[in-house]
Write an enzyme that holds these catalytic residues in place. Structure first.
Site, PDB file in Angstrom:
ATOM      1  CG  ASP A 271       3.518  -6.949   7.533  1.00 51.88           C
ATOM      2  OD1 ASP A 271       2.846  -6.347   6.601  1.00 51.88           O
ATOM      3  OD2 ASP A 271       2.890  -7.664   8.314  1.00 51.88           O
TER       4      ASP A 271
ATOM      5  CD  GLU B  10      -8.971  -1.823   7.362  1.00 46.29           C
ATOM      6  OE1 GLU B  10      -9.460  -1.617   6.279  1.00 46.29           O
ATOM      7  OE2 GLU B  10      -7.761  -1.984   7.280  1.00 46.29           O
TER       8      GLU B  10
ATOM      9  NE  ARG C 292      -2.403  -5.030   5.548  1.00 49.65           N
ATOM     10  CZ  ARG C 292      -2.886  -5.303   4.249  1.00 49.65           C
ATOM     11  NH1 ARG C 292      -3.703  -6.417   3.924  1.00 49.65           N
ATOM     12  NH2 ARG C 292      -2.773  -4.441   3.202  1.00 49.65           N
TER      13      ARG C 292
ATOM     14  CB  THR D 221       2.732   0.535   6.267  1.00 45.35           C
ATOM     15  OG1 THR D 221       1.349   0.402   6.507  1.00 45.35           O
ATOM     16  CG2 THR D 221       3.665   0.311   7.351  1.00 45.35           C
TER      17      THR D 221
ATOM     18  NE  ARG E  37      14.119  16.074  -2.545  1.00 49.32           N
ATOM     19  CZ  ARG E  37      14.656  16.801  -1.244  1.00 49.32           C
ATOM     20  NH1 ARG E  37      14.850  15.921   0.173  1.00 49.32           N
ATOM     21  NH2 ARG E  37      15.315  17.839  -1.166  1.00 49.32           N
TER      22      ARG E  37
ATOM     23  CG  ASP F 233       1.435  -3.027  10.439  1.00 51.60           C
ATOM     24  OD1 ASP F 233       2.327  -2.500   9.866  1.00 51.60           O
ATOM     25  OD2 ASP F 233       0.703  -3.888   9.878  1.00 51.60           O
TER      26      ASP F 233
ATOM     27  NE  ARG G 293      -1.091  -4.556  -0.151  1.00 46.72           N
ATOM     28  CZ  ARG G 293      -2.024  -3.546  -0.110  1.00 46.72           C
ATOM     29  NH1 ARG G 293      -2.812  -3.425  -0.828  1.00 46.72           N
ATOM     30  NH2 ARG G 293      -1.853  -2.808   0.772  1.00 46.72           N
TER      31      ARG G 293
ATOM     32  N   GLY H 139       0.815  -1.330   0.034  1.00 51.86           N
ATOM     33  CA  GLY H 139       0.008   0.186   0.091  1.00 51.86           C
ATOM     34  C   GLY H 139       0.669   1.356   0.036  1.00 51.86           C
TER      35      GLY H 139
ATOM     36  CB  SER I  68     -23.099  15.011  19.027  1.00 48.11           C
ATOM     37  OG  SER I  68     -22.504  15.661  19.864  1.00 48.11           O
TER      38      SER I  68
ATOM     39  CG  ASP J 230      -1.707  -0.483   7.927  1.00 51.06           C
ATOM     40  OD1 ASP J 230      -2.540   0.472   7.759  1.00 51.06           O
ATOM     41  OD2 ASP J 230      -1.683  -1.559   7.271  1.00 51.06           O
TER      42      ASP J 230
ATOM     43  N   GLY K 231     -10.755  13.299  20.315  1.00 50.28           N
ATOM     44  CA  GLY K 231     -11.629  13.584  21.579  1.00 50.28           C
ATOM     45  C   GLY K 231     -12.891  12.590  21.436  1.00 50.28           C
ATOM     46  CB  ALA K 232     -13.405   9.379  19.546  1.00 52.16           C
TER      47      ALA K 232
HETATM   48  O1  F6P Z   1      -1.348  -1.605   4.557  1.00 55.36           O
HETATM   49  C1  F6P Z   1      -2.237  -0.394   4.230  1.00 55.36           C
HETATM   50  C2  F6P Z   1      -3.791  -0.398   4.100  1.00 55.36           C
HETATM   51  O2  F6P Z   1      -4.102   0.627   3.700  1.00 55.36           O
HETATM   52  C3  F6P Z   1      -4.480  -1.106   5.347  1.00 55.36           C
HETATM   53  O3  F6P Z   1      -4.814   0.022   6.260  1.00 55.36           O
HETATM   54  C4  F6P Z   1      -5.802  -1.412   4.588  1.00 55.36           C
HETATM   55  O4  F6P Z   1      -6.445  -2.614   5.174  1.00 55.36           O
HETATM   56  C5  F6P Z   1      -5.229  -1.990   3.159  1.00 55.36           C
HETATM   57  O5  F6P Z   1      -3.866  -1.224   2.955  1.00 55.36           O
HETATM   58  C6  F6P Z   1      -6.217  -1.716   1.955  1.00 55.36           C
HETATM   59  O6  F6P Z   1      -5.416  -2.239   0.580  1.00 55.36           O
HETATM   60  P1  F6P Z   1      -6.113  -1.882  -0.528  1.00 55.36           P
HETATM   61  O7  F6P Z   1      -5.490  -0.707  -1.039  1.00 55.36           O
HETATM   62  O8  F6P Z   1      -5.480  -2.956  -1.458  1.00 55.36           O
HETATM   63  O9  F6P Z   1      -7.478  -1.812  -0.694  1.00 55.36           O
END
Ligand code: F6P
Length: 326
Positions: free
Chosen positions: A108, A226, A177, A131, A25, A135, A77, A15, A219, A133, A191-192
């Site tokens: 990763d 996700e 992810r 990334t 660069r 992660d 990918r 991604g 509210s 994420d 502030g959720a």
């Molecule tokens: O790893 C980056 C990411 O944006 C994740 O947060 C997400 O789950 C995934 O890639 C989405 O992948 P794609 O762009 O293939 O839909």
């Protein structure tokens, strides 16, 4: 006999993440400054297998890109690179192009492929973590995470305006992810009322806390990672409607908006720092390492650890002291 890297290949994979261009660069300029030739590989590992390669001979080849999101090298990918046959083809292209080390800018999945190539064909590889994420183990931040976090907070602030006006509860789905870094930290910054993340398995409690947290106002905002719950934000909204039919809810899925945009200054800086550190690693004859940033200092960690170890999400006490129910 002294072994010297004469030519590197550089690619972006997986991604895209804002700041990848700043890393390209920095890699290019640091390499050229050390008399190392730079071959830019387009479309990730697919482009390597298909020999989609162009040499960058001049520092100006990467000018005017530091502020741009996405990646000028394109990304992919690659299914083929997951196979030994695909990696053999990639190695043959490296030989043909006289590329003697590879710099991989990605996450990763990209590093898993890089490590396999290094093990099977003895190719020196260096990983630069990029990334949204965040992660990857071995680095406090990955390139793109800060920009995505700020994008999410900006969007949530906007949703709060309309949510407040209509006295609604907004349930917002965030990427990541398998990791909850974006969701948890965006929830803190915006502030959720709650953050629902895969690292914690207390959905019912989170939702109840959120409902209690908004008792004094009509509210509210709940952020949902996700993959924290099957069905994502919509499933959380359905659950709330079932138990609190009086509450007006709306679902927003931020989606790929989170991956775009001009990188923040922080992402540009760490991308520049990590890009230079990747070349430094090759000059020091390091192999199969990822560049990391810990407490502001560059470190090098084995790719194997960066991929396998699980990065902890902070359970710091101060987070429990917020109204946020995480
Ligand atoms: O790893 C980056 C990411 O944006 C994740 O947060 C997400 O789950 C995934 O890639 C989405 O992948 P794609 O762009 O293939 O839909």
């Amino acid at each position: 006999m002294e072994y010297k890297i004469k030519t590197i290949g550089v690619l972006t994979s997986g991604g895209d993440a804002p700041g990848m261009n700043a890393a390209i660069r920095a890699v290019t300029r640091a390499a050229l400054g050390n008399n190392i030739r730079v071959k830019a590989i387009y479309r990730g590992y697919n482009g390597l297998i298909n020999d989609e390669i162009k040499e960058f001979t001049d520092p100006q080849d990467v000018s005017g890109i530091i502020y741009r999101g996405g990646t000028i090298l394109y990304t992919a990918r690659s299914e083929e690179f997951r196979t030994p046959e695909g990696r053999k083809k990639a190695y043959e292209v490296l030989q043909k192009e006289e590329i003697d080390a590879l710099i991989v800018i990605g996450g990763d999945g990209s590093f898993t492929g890089a490590r396999a190539l290094a093990q099977e064909w003895n190719v020196p590889v260096i990983g630069i973590p990029a990334t949204i994420d965040n992660d990857l183990w071995g680095t406090d931040a990955t390139i793109g995470y800060d920009t995505a976090l700020n994008t999410i907070v900006e969007c949530v602030d906007k949703l709060r305006d309309t949510g407040m006006s209509h006295e609604r509860l907004f349930i917002v789905e965030v990427m990541g992810r398998d990791a909850g870094f974006l969701t948890l930290n965006a929830a803190i910054a915006a502030g959720a009322e709650a953050a629902i993340i895969p690292e914690r398995d207390a959905l019912g409690q989170e939702v109840e806390n959120a409902m209690n947290g908004r008792k004094h106002k009509s509210s509210g905002i709940i952020l949902v990672q996700e993959h924290a719950i099957e069905g994502g934000a919509q499933a959380v909204a359905d659950l709330i409607q079932k138990h609190h039919p009086e509450v007006s809810t709306r679902v927003t899925i931020l989606g790929h908006l989170q991956r775009g945009g001009s990188p923040t200054a922080y992402d540009r800086i760490i991308a520049s720092q990590m890009g230079c550190a990747a070349i430094q690693a090759l000059l020091e004859e390091q192999r199969s390492v990822m560049v990391g940033l810990v407490n502001g200092e560059i470190i090098y960690v084995p790719l194997s650890k960066a991929i396998k170890e699980k990065k902890d999400i902070s359970n710091a006490k101060w987070k429990d002291m917020l109204t946020l129910s995480v």
